[in-house]
Design a protein around this motif. Structure first.
Motif, PDB file in Angstrom:
ATOM      1  N   MET A 255       0.848  -1.177   0.000  1.00 25.14           N
ATOM      2  CA  MET A 255       0.000   0.000   0.000  1.00 25.14           C
ATOM      3  C   MET A 255       0.893   1.240   0.000  1.00 25.14           C
ATOM      4  SD  MET A 255      -2.819   1.306   2.788  1.00 25.14           S
ATOM      5  CE  MET A 255      -3.779  -0.165   2.623  1.00 25.14           C
ATOM      6  N   GLN A 256       0.565   2.162  -0.863  1.00 27.06           N
ATOM      7  CA  GLN A 256       1.286   3.434  -0.926  1.00 27.06           C
ATOM      8  C   GLN A 256       0.717   4.384   0.125  1.00 27.06           C
ATOM      9  OE1 GLN A 256       1.050   5.258  -4.787  1.00 27.06           O
ATOM     10  NE2 GLN A 256       2.034   7.143  -4.115  1.00 27.06           N
ATOM     11  N   LEU A 257       1.588   5.140   0.765  1.00 27.79           N
ATOM     12  CA  LEU A 257       1.167   6.125   1.763  1.00 27.79           C
ATOM     13  C   LEU A 257       1.494   7.525   1.263  1.00 27.79           C
ATOM     14  CD1 LEU A 257       2.493   4.451   5.039  1.00 27.79           C
ATOM     15  CD2 LEU A 257       0.253   4.166   3.946  1.00 27.79           C
ATOM     16  N   ILE A 258       0.518   8.395   1.316  1.00 28.10           N
ATOM     17  CA  ILE A 258       0.728   9.795   0.948  1.00 28.10           C
ATOM     18  C   ILE A 258       0.411  10.632   2.179  1.00 28.10           C
ATOM     19  CG2 ILE A 258       0.004  11.708  -0.535  1.00 28.10           C
ATOM     20  CD1 ILE A 258      -0.775   9.629  -2.642  1.00 28.10           C
ATOM     21  N   GLY A 259       1.410  11.349   2.662  1.00 28.26           N
ATOM     22  CA  GLY A 259       1.196  12.232   3.803  1.00 28.26           C
ATOM     23  C   GLY A 259       1.686  11.704   5.130  1.00 28.26           C
ATOM     24  N   HIS A 260       2.280  10.510   5.146  1.00 28.21           N
ATOM     25  CA  HIS A 260       2.830   9.991   6.394  1.00 28.21           C
ATOM     26  C   HIS A 260       4.162  10.677   6.655  1.00 28.21           C
ATOM     27  CE1 HIS A 260       4.685   7.272   9.302  1.00 28.21           C
ATOM     28  NE2 HIS A 260       3.435   6.925   9.617  1.00 28.21           N
ATOM     29  N   GLU A 261       4.425  10.984   7.910  1.00 28.70           N
ATOM     30  CA  GLU A 261       5.622  11.730   8.280  1.00 28.70           C
ATOM     31  C   GLU A 261       6.927  11.038   7.883  1.00 28.70           C
ATOM     32  OE1 GLU A 261       6.403  11.716  12.637  1.00 28.70           O
ATOM     33  OE2 GLU A 261       4.626  10.418  12.708  1.00 28.70           O
ATOM     34  N   LEU A 262       6.944   9.735   7.711  1.00 29.19           N
ATOM     35  CA  LEU A 262       8.164   9.014   7.381  1.00 29.19           C
ATOM     36  C   LEU A 262       8.338   8.753   5.883  1.00 29.19           C
ATOM     37  CD1 LEU A 262       8.169   6.357  10.255  1.00 29.19           C
ATOM     38  CD2 LEU A 262       9.427   8.531  10.149  1.00 29.19           C
ATOM     39  N   VAL A 263       7.341   9.129   5.097  1.00 29.53           N
ATOM     40  CA  VAL A 263       7.361   8.815   3.670  1.00 29.53           C
ATOM     41  C   VAL A 263       7.289  10.114   2.851  1.00 29.53           C
ATOM     42  CG1 VAL A 263       6.178   7.553   1.831  1.00 29.53           C
ATOM     43  CG2 VAL A 263       6.142   6.654   4.175  1.00 29.53           C
ATOM     44  N   PRO A 264       8.295  10.369   2.013  1.00 29.49           N
ATOM     45  CA  PRO A 264       8.237  11.564   1.161  1.00 29.49           C
ATOM     46  C   PRO A 264       7.005  11.491   0.254  1.00 29.49           C
ATOM     47  CG  PRO A 264      10.399  10.521   1.024  1.00 29.49           C
ATOM     48  CD  PRO A 264       9.506   9.587   1.783  1.00 29.49           C
ATOM     49  N   TYR A 265       6.388  12.629   0.010  1.00 28.45           N
ATOM     50  CA  TYR A 265       5.183  12.646  -0.816  1.00 28.45           C
ATOM     51  C   TYR A 265       5.002  14.006  -1.478  1.00 28.45           C
ATOM     52  CZ  TYR A 265       2.911  15.358   2.867  1.00 28.45           C
ATOM     53  OH  TYR A 265       2.591  16.333   3.771  1.00 28.45           O
ATOM     54  N   GLU A 266       4.172  13.997  -2.498  1.00 26.16           N
ATOM     55  CA  GLU A 266       3.758  15.223  -3.177  1.00 26.16           C
ATOM     56  C   GLU A 266       2.344  15.545  -2.696  1.00 26.16           C
ATOM     57  OE1 GLU A 266       3.066  16.828  -7.761  1.00 26.16           O
ATOM     58  OE2 GLU A 266       3.601  14.736  -7.418  1.00 26.16           O
ATOM     59  N   PRO A 267       2.124  16.762  -2.171  1.00 25.71           N
ATOM     60  CA  PRO A 267       0.781  17.084  -1.686  1.00 25.71           C
ATOM     61  C   PRO A 267      -0.232  17.147  -2.828  1.00 25.71           C
ATOM     62  CG  PRO A 267       2.181  19.032  -1.630  1.00 25.71           C
ATOM     63  CD  PRO A 267       3.045  17.878  -2.019  1.00 25.71           C
ATOM     64  N   LEU A 268      -1.493  16.939  -2.465  1.00 24.07           N
ATOM     65  CA  LEU A 268      -2.591  17.072  -3.408  1.00 24.07           C
ATOM     66  C   LEU A 268      -3.299  18.393  -3.106  1.00 24.07           C
ATOM     67  CD1 LEU A 268      -2.735  13.763  -2.350  1.00 24.07           C
ATOM     68  CD2 LEU A 268      -4.001  13.812  -4.478  1.00 24.07           C
ATOM     69  N   PHE A 269      -3.640  19.130  -4.138  1.00 23.02           N
ATOM     70  CA  PHE A 269      -4.286  20.429  -3.958  1.00 23.02           C
ATOM     71  C   PHE A 269      -5.750  20.312  -4.369  1.00 23.02           C
ATOM     72  CE2 PHE A 269       0.161  21.281  -4.167  1.00 23.02           C
ATOM     73  CZ  PHE A 269       0.351  22.341  -3.299  1.00 23.02           C
ATOM     74  N   TRP A 270      -6.636  20.559  -3.386  1.00 24.52           N
ATOM     75  CA  TRP A 270      -8.072  20.464  -3.635  1.00 24.52           C
ATOM     76  C   TRP A 270      -8.507  21.611  -4.531  1.00 24.52           C
ATOM     77  CZ3 TRP A 270     -11.681  17.052  -3.633  1.00 24.52           C
ATOM     78  CH2 TRP A 270     -13.013  17.457  -3.736  1.00 24.52           C
ATOM     79  N   ARG A 271      -9.248  21.297  -5.578  1.00 24.67           N
ATOM     80  CA  ARG A 271      -9.731  22.291  -6.537  1.00 24.67           C
ATOM     81  C   ARG A 271     -11.253  22.280  -6.584  1.00 24.67           C
ATOM     82  NH1 ARG A 271      -4.850  24.471  -6.369  1.00 24.67           N
ATOM     83  NH2 ARG A 271      -3.306  23.355  -7.601  1.00 24.67           N
ATOM     84  N   GLU A 272     -11.814  23.472  -6.601  1.00 20.82           N
ATOM     85  CA  GLU A 272     -13.273  23.618  -6.685  1.00 20.82           C
ATOM     86  C   GLU A 272     -13.744  23.913  -8.107  1.00 20.82           C
ATOM     87  OE1 GLU A 272     -15.626  23.310  -4.307  1.00 20.82           O
ATOM     88  OE2 GLU A 272     -14.216  22.858  -2.707  1.00 20.82           O
ATOM     89  N   ASN A 273     -12.852  24.458  -8.955  1.00 21.33           N
ATOM     90  CA  ASN A 273     -13.241  24.780 -10.323  1.00 21.33           C
ATOM     91  C   ASN A 273     -12.044  24.649 -11.262  1.00 21.33           C
ATOM     92  OD1 ASN A 273     -11.878  27.462 -10.636  1.00 21.33           O
ATOM     93  ND2 ASN A 273     -13.240  27.989  -8.934  1.00 21.33           N
ATOM     94  N   ALA A 274     -12.321  24.625 -12.547  1.00 16.27           N
ATOM     95  CA  ALA A 274     -11.291  24.376 -13.561  1.00 16.27           C
ATOM     96  C   ALA A 274     -10.227  25.467 -13.588  1.00 16.27           C
ATOM     97  CB  ALA A 274     -11.943  24.233 -14.927  1.00 16.27           C
ATOM     98  N   ASP A 275     -10.578  26.689 -13.248  1.00 18.98           N
ATOM     99  CA  ASP A 275      -9.602  27.786 -13.256  1.00 18.98           C
ATOM    100  C   ASP A 275      -8.494  27.586 -12.227  1.00 18.98           C
ATOM    101  OD1 ASP A 275     -11.011  29.072 -15.265  1.00 18.98           O
ATOM    102  OD2 ASP A 275     -12.215  30.244 -13.858  1.00 18.98           O
ATOM    103  N   GLN A 276      -8.738  26.802 -11.203  1.00 17.13           N
ATOM    104  CA  GLN A 276      -7.748  26.578 -10.144  1.00 17.13           C
ATOM    105  C   GLN A 276      -6.719  25.505 -10.501  1.00 17.13           C
ATOM    106  OE1 GLN A 276     -10.526  25.531  -7.023  1.00 17.13           O
ATOM    107  NE2 GLN A 276     -10.295  27.551  -6.062  1.00 17.13           N
ATOM    108  N   ILE A 277      -6.961  24.746 -11.527  1.00 10.36           N
ATOM    109  CA  ILE A 277      -6.066  23.644 -11.883  1.00 10.36           C
ATOM    110  C   ILE A 277      -4.723  24.187 -12.352  1.00 10.36           C
ATOM    111  CG2 ILE A 277      -5.707  21.714 -13.486  1.00 10.36           C
ATOM    112  CD1 ILE A 277      -8.755  21.259 -13.325  1.00 10.36           C
TER     113      ILE A 277
END
Length: 133
Positions: free
Chosen positions: A1-23
């Motif tokens: 299982m891949q972990l995103i956001g665990h303190e011991l595992v490097p990760y790329e954050p995900l950015f929550w978007r509400e509309n297409a202009d924010q992408i």
């Protein structure tokens, strides 16, 4: 299982978007299933993940190039995981969790990825949603 956001595992954050202009092309975008937003991400060559609520959304999001299929309801995860395995999806099935103790639960649901809620950058004008969309 891949972990995103665990303190011991490097990760790329995900950015929550509400509309297409924010992408943004240089960030990992996360949004609810929306054809216009998927199209915008594709046009910008952006990495994106999609919060899915049903089988049809999973199938379309995977075929459109989503990296992650984030289950909005955990009870739907096993069905999505079986579908992804059967059809050899490129996208991975993911669940959002708040703590390590939830890892065993989503492992039973056969999720490919556990996203700790701190790995998601929510709109600063809103409260964190703690795994709900």
């Amino acid at each position: 299982m891949q972990l995103i956001g665990h303190e011991l595992v490097p990760y790329e954050p995900l950015f929550w978007r509400e509309n297409a202009d924010q992408i943004k092309a240089d960030e990992q975008n996360l949004f609810k299933f929306n054809k216009a937003m998927i199209r915008a991400a594709q046009e910008k060559g952006a990495k994106f993940s999609v919060a899915c609520e049903n089988v049809s959304e999973c199938i379309i999001a995977n075929a459109a190039g989503a990296n992650l299929l984030v289950m909005s309801r955990r009870e739907f995860t096993p069905k999505a995981a079986n579908l992804a395995q059967f059809y050899l999806f490129d996208a991975k099935v993911a669940c959002i969790i708040g703590d390590e103790i939830e890892l065993s639960e989503i492992a039973e649901y056969q999720a490919d990825v556990a996203i700790f809620d701190n790995a998601i950058v929510w709109d600063r004008s809103k409260k964190e949603t703690n795994g709900t969309f």
